[in-house]
Scaffold this active site. Sequence first.
Site, PDB file in Angstrom:
ATOM      1  N   GLU A 391     -37.421   4.198 -14.109  1.00 47.65           N
ATOM      2  CA  GLU A 391     -36.399   4.158 -12.660  1.00 47.65           C
ATOM      3  C   GLU A 391     -36.151   2.703 -12.366  1.00 47.65           C
ATOM      4  O   GLU A 391     -36.101   2.227 -11.169  1.00 47.65           O
ATOM      5  CB  GLU A 391     -37.028   4.971 -11.650  1.00 47.65           C
ATOM      6  CG  GLU A 391     -37.354   6.374 -11.988  1.00 47.65           C
ATOM      7  CD  GLU A 391     -37.496   7.331 -10.875  1.00 47.65           C
ATOM      8  OE1 GLU A 391     -37.472   6.795  -9.947  1.00 47.65           O
ATOM      9  OE2 GLU A 391     -38.405   8.506 -11.140  1.00 47.65           O
ATOM     10  N   GLY A 392     -35.735   1.807 -13.366  1.00 51.34           N
ATOM     11  CA  GLY A 392     -35.649   0.380 -13.309  1.00 51.34           C
ATOM     12  C   GLY A 392     -36.839  -0.438 -13.156  1.00 51.34           C
ATOM     13  O   GLY A 392     -37.771  -0.479 -12.410  1.00 51.34           O
TER      14      GLY A 392
END
Length: 580
Positions: A391-392
């Site tokens: 998620e990053g």
Amino acid sequence: MADIETTSFMRSLCMGRIEHDVIFPFPKVTEAEKETLGDIAGALQGLLGARTEDFYKWDEAGEMPAEFIDELKEFGMFGLVIPEAQGGMGLGNMAYSRTLQEVAKYDASVAVTIGAHSSIGMRGLLLFGTDDQKERYYEKLATGEMIAAYCLTEPGAGSDAAAVKTTAIRDGDHWVLNGNKLWITNGGIADFFTVFAKTDEEGGRGKMTGFIVTSDMEGVSIGPHEDKMGLRASSTTTVHLDNVRVPNSNVLGEIGQGFKVAMSILNSGRTGLGGGSVGAMKHLIELATKQANERKTFGQPISSYGLIKRKVSRMVIDCYTSEAVVTMVGGLIDAGYQEYQVEAAISKVYATECLWRTADEALQIAAGNGFMKEYPYERIVRDCRINRIFEGTNEILRLLIALQAMNEVASQLKELSSTMKGIFNEPIKGFGVLSDYARKHAALRTGIGGEAKFVGTHEAIQEQVDIFEDATRDLAQATDKILRKHGKGIIGKQFASHRLAQIMISLFVLACTISRVQASIDANGVDGATTEIDILRAFARDARVRIKHNFRRIDSNDDEIMKSLAEQAFEAEGFRWDTI
């Protein structure tokens, strides 16, 4: 009163302006949601509480049984955020985050299976879906008849979403998708895929578009289960798209706006990962304190030793402050704020790194036992390591935090206003004289203007409020100084951006913690909030040291030495200074 459409607490803070109304009062779930959460917690205890041995076996086997997935469906775990009218529970962001917190206390693979469905897999439908799309898919997603997965990552295109190579070519009233998606959570059990592909359309040339793809479409195939370091029982696979014909009615959002859709999904869903991190921390604190009370050395429990107390107190502070941040971001989303990208990124970075420290220290307290597979510590350490990547990555998110915040400052500069609209845009074209800007905001940076203030906080926490307000002026000066120093090259100056992000992370966590402690004082009085005030005091003092350190290092640092050492290692592809 803050404008919920345009106000970002952290971007305003970089201007030296404290948006008091954004974070006060501290958010709380509704009474109806509180009752629902109580029911959910009880149900989860019945479903997961006695399955410790199963979690061990599933981790070892690298697979979660289909029968258990069916139980999750029956318990409504795939309908948490879907409206009640369509068969879901209709939980808001705070309540959803709290639910994943409860799940994560038992097992991370279960939490990520549920989270990948609701946090990101079908979140695009929730945010951007048409009425027709919701009518077709909501009920099936709520019951778990369809499980969702989020398909953005590709070989060579992880955090760099612009490097996506999957293509979507229009063919009549369909789109033909070709490409491969990598490391897709829930890939092996999903029927509903949110897929991002490059489209070559007028007005959207070379840009991404989001699509709803279902497993029954011809040309969709799933790769084998990935053998992972952690979260082993959760399904992670590749997803292959070979001339998949997707009807135009399955376009998610606007054509060419896929990057916006993809980032909005991640931003909105980040409190799920944050909630899971908080839940895991609470579980680890329970394990570590029991271990410290039971284990004796030299005739006394190790819980009596100062260094063990120091570890546990740090774990408590990390958990309390992480929960404050995650709850705050969930509250902003539930309240309808539109500009929370920076704050959501901070919550992800901070909570996942606090969990990593907590897991490492809990294992350390368990000592040799912590290293053995019969105890839960080593599995939890393996499971939580991915949190700082997916998620990053936390490195990319720090750049996003800093550059998005500086965008607010740069927009005040005539020659910069059109050049810093996004983190991945072209480098700045020009850099004007900053003297007018400096004069205009001198009052804010020195505190004379009166906007860098909290109002109505209790005198018992005034020292910590003063630390925050002073540091806010440091942040405004740091932002200005970094822009002055690097000008048009700021996007490439990652060390400078990292320092600014570190200051911003400390400040947002401090603000959220002040708000949480103030709420406790309001509810319980100063005497009833004594321990929470102590948590705030300890965190604020550490935060002040970190902020001052990063501020000083803007001008005086070892950046060039560090870059040179790395470049020599890259050239040698190894370490060059053996003693023999």
